[in-house]
Design an enzyme around this catalytic site. Sequence first.
Site, PDB file in Angstrom:
ATOM      1  N   HIS A 119       0.891  -1.169   0.000  1.00  0.00           N
ATOM      2  CA  HIS A 119       0.000   0.000   0.000  1.00  0.00           C
ATOM      3  C   HIS A 119       0.927   1.217   0.000  1.00  0.00           C
ATOM      4  O   HIS A 119       2.033   1.155   0.540  1.00  0.00           O
ATOM      5  CB  HIS A 119      -0.809   0.120   1.290  1.00  0.00           C
ATOM      6  CG  HIS A 119      -1.702  -1.025   1.629  1.00  0.00           C
ATOM      7  ND1 HIS A 119      -1.255  -2.177   2.203  1.00  0.00           N
ATOM      8  CD2 HIS A 119      -3.044  -1.154   1.527  1.00  0.00           C
ATOM      9  CE1 HIS A 119      -2.284  -2.982   2.426  1.00  0.00           C
ATOM     10  NE2 HIS A 119      -3.385  -2.387   2.020  1.00  0.00           N
TER      11      HIS A 119
ATOM     12  N   ASP B 283       2.510   1.945   3.314  1.00  0.00           N
ATOM     13  CA  ASP B 283       3.499   0.992   3.834  1.00  0.00           C
ATOM     14  C   ASP B 283       4.918   1.405   3.487  1.00  0.00           C
ATOM     15  O   ASP B 283       5.854   1.076   4.203  1.00  0.00           O
ATOM     16  CB  ASP B 283       3.323  -0.415   3.220  1.00  0.00           C
ATOM     17  CG  ASP B 283       1.924  -0.955   3.324  1.00  0.00           C
ATOM     18  OD1 ASP B 283       1.201  -0.550   4.244  1.00  0.00           O
ATOM     19  OD2 ASP B 283       1.558  -1.786   2.458  1.00  0.00           O
TER      20      ASP B 283
ATOM     21  N   HIS C  44     -10.935 -14.024   4.046  1.00  0.00           N
ATOM     22  CA  HIS C  44     -12.130 -13.244   3.721  1.00  0.00           C
ATOM     23  C   HIS C  44     -13.259 -14.170   3.260  1.00  0.00           C
ATOM     24  O   HIS C  44     -14.421 -13.945   3.584  1.00  0.00           O
ATOM     25  CB  HIS C  44     -11.828 -12.224   2.616  1.00  0.00           C
ATOM     26  CG  HIS C  44     -10.845 -11.173   3.032  1.00  0.00           C
ATOM     27  ND1 HIS C  44     -10.438 -10.175   2.183  1.00  0.00           N
ATOM     28  CD2 HIS C  44     -10.201 -10.957   4.201  1.00  0.00           C
ATOM     29  CE1 HIS C  44      -9.568  -9.392   2.824  1.00  0.00           C
ATOM     30  NE2 HIS C  44      -9.414  -9.850   4.032  1.00  0.00           N
TER      31      HIS C  44
ATOM     32  N   ASP D  82     -10.750 -11.347  11.128  1.00  0.00           N
ATOM     33  CA  ASP D  82      -9.699 -11.589  10.146  1.00  0.00           C
ATOM     34  C   ASP D  82      -8.363 -11.777  10.863  1.00  0.00           C
ATOM     35  O   ASP D  82      -7.728 -10.802  11.249  1.00  0.00           O
ATOM     36  CB  ASP D  82      -9.652 -10.330   9.253  1.00  0.00           C
ATOM     37  CG  ASP D  82      -8.974 -10.554   7.937  1.00  0.00           C
ATOM     38  OD1 ASP D  82      -8.681 -11.717   7.606  1.00  0.00           O
ATOM     39  OD2 ASP D  82      -8.734  -9.561   7.232  1.00  0.00           O
TER      40      ASP D  82
HETATM   41  C1  XUL Z   1      -7.468  -6.427   4.697  1.00  0.00           C
HETATM   42  C2  XUL Z   1      -6.682  -6.889   3.556  1.00  0.00           C
HETATM   43  C3  XUL Z   1      -5.821  -5.878   2.899  1.00  0.00           C
HETATM   44  C4  XUL Z   1      -5.775  -5.991   1.420  1.00  0.00           C
HETATM   45  C5  XUL Z   1      -5.059  -4.849   0.748  1.00  0.00           C
HETATM   46  O1  XUL Z   1      -8.289  -7.388   5.243  1.00  0.00           O
HETATM   47  O2  XUL Z   1      -6.741  -8.034   3.190  1.00  0.00           O
HETATM   48  O3  XUL Z   1      -4.572  -5.906   3.487  1.00  0.00           O
HETATM   49  O4  XUL Z   1      -5.159  -7.173   1.031  1.00  0.00           O
HETATM   50  O5  XUL Z   1      -5.568  -3.622   1.077  1.00  0.00           O
HETATM   51 CO    CO Z   2      -5.751  -9.059   1.675  1.00  0.00          CO
END
Ligand code: XUL
Ligand code: CO
Length: 438
Positions: free
Chosen positions: A101, A104, A271, A307
């Site tokens: 990102h 980061d 997810h 998560d």
């Molecule tokens: C959050 C997640 C993120 C994405 C990128 O749950 O998975 O880190 O992969 O924004």
């Molecule tokens: Co992710």
Amino acid sequence: MSEIFKGIPKVSYEGPESKNPLAFKYYDADRVILGKKMSEHLPFAMAWWHNLCANGTDMFGTGTADKSFGSALGTMEHAHKKVDAGFEFMQKLGIEYFCFHDVDIAPEDQDINKWQKNLDEISDHILEKSKETGIKDLWGTANMFNNPRFMNGAGSSNSADVFCFAAAQVKKALDLTVKLGGRGYVFWGGREGYETLLNTDVKLEQENIAKLMHMAVDYGRSIGFTGDFYIEPKPKEPMKHQYDFDAATAIGFLRQYGLDKDFKLNIEANHATLAGHTFQHDLRIAAINGMLGSIDANQGDYLLGWDTDEFPFNVYETTLAMYEVLKAGGVTGGFNFDAKNRRPSYTMEDMFYGYILGMDSFALGLIKAAEIIEDGRIDEFIKERYKSYSEGIGKKIRDGKTDLKELAEYASKLGTPALPGSGRQEYLESVFNSVMFK
Ligand code: XUL
Ligand code: CO
């Protein structure tokens, strides 16, 4: 440049008998499986955020891991150190890609112009390292969920000014992705969702997300980005309800707004399970719709409802996932370890153990999935199960050469149809086990 991970040698393949904790037991980059090298089946990527930034902070306590790499946190000097640490880490593990990102790689500044300068400086350093080592970007993304301005989302924010900040971040993150040779660009929903419908215009918010994505496609293509855009589905967290709930929902959204030619999906194991699916399910849904782009390789905890981003360990799950990937002809993206060490695993060695576990779990999953395909009993059973559609009336249905009237007449002649045949689930699970443990 001095070594950062002192005492950690280059990790190599030693085989399942090895007791060396810093060796691969299954990941053998050059081993050929179904005609392709393991490293080609499994383009692994390091997640910049978990590996180089996250220090174990959670809701109940501060960090346990020292990720300063000898510099003051939050400084540009530290950002440069992370580049050196990241490349040394990837080289030692033989990882060829990374994902990032914007936040980061360079410390965020309240002044967006200053932040963008920081990003230019750090990405020059990353590019230099990339040229030196051959390690490239798998995908880039913009973090549009951390800063308080994104409390109501980015594309979905109620504030047009916030939407503009999001646009500026996407534009810059696309510039960086192209600069670093990225194969893809990810939109993970972040806070694109809602807490309560009592204050939310869902239609406007979804249309605006689509508008931001269209602008990203237009801009990306205009600067020579030829890769795929990805949506990374997630059902909840941080928002109570996230718009990109799961693969099926994200595919519907992309088609609804005419984004399906430029977008695929980045499926994350944890997810999918949060959405009440298996990892395998979301991979299948993406694949049959021609939208299996990339994978965030991790696993969740079936006892916890959030998560947890753990390193993949469950080989049944990696095998079933690799079965989907092999059947789909591979991924166009890669396998990004969106995973972090558990908070009490706080040493530098633990960072390596996490990746060794993840890479070995997927390598073993690949080996086993290939064996299941070569064994053929499961594929054969499925083919047989749908045999009634390969001839006679079934074929007519498949070919679209019949209608309700003809089918009703057919049914009336049958009287009582035979039962459709046993699903043989327990038998198939035994076949699966016999391949897993042979
Ligand atoms: C959050 C997640 C993120 C994405 C990128 O749950 O998975 O880190 O992969 O924004
Ligand atoms: Co992710």
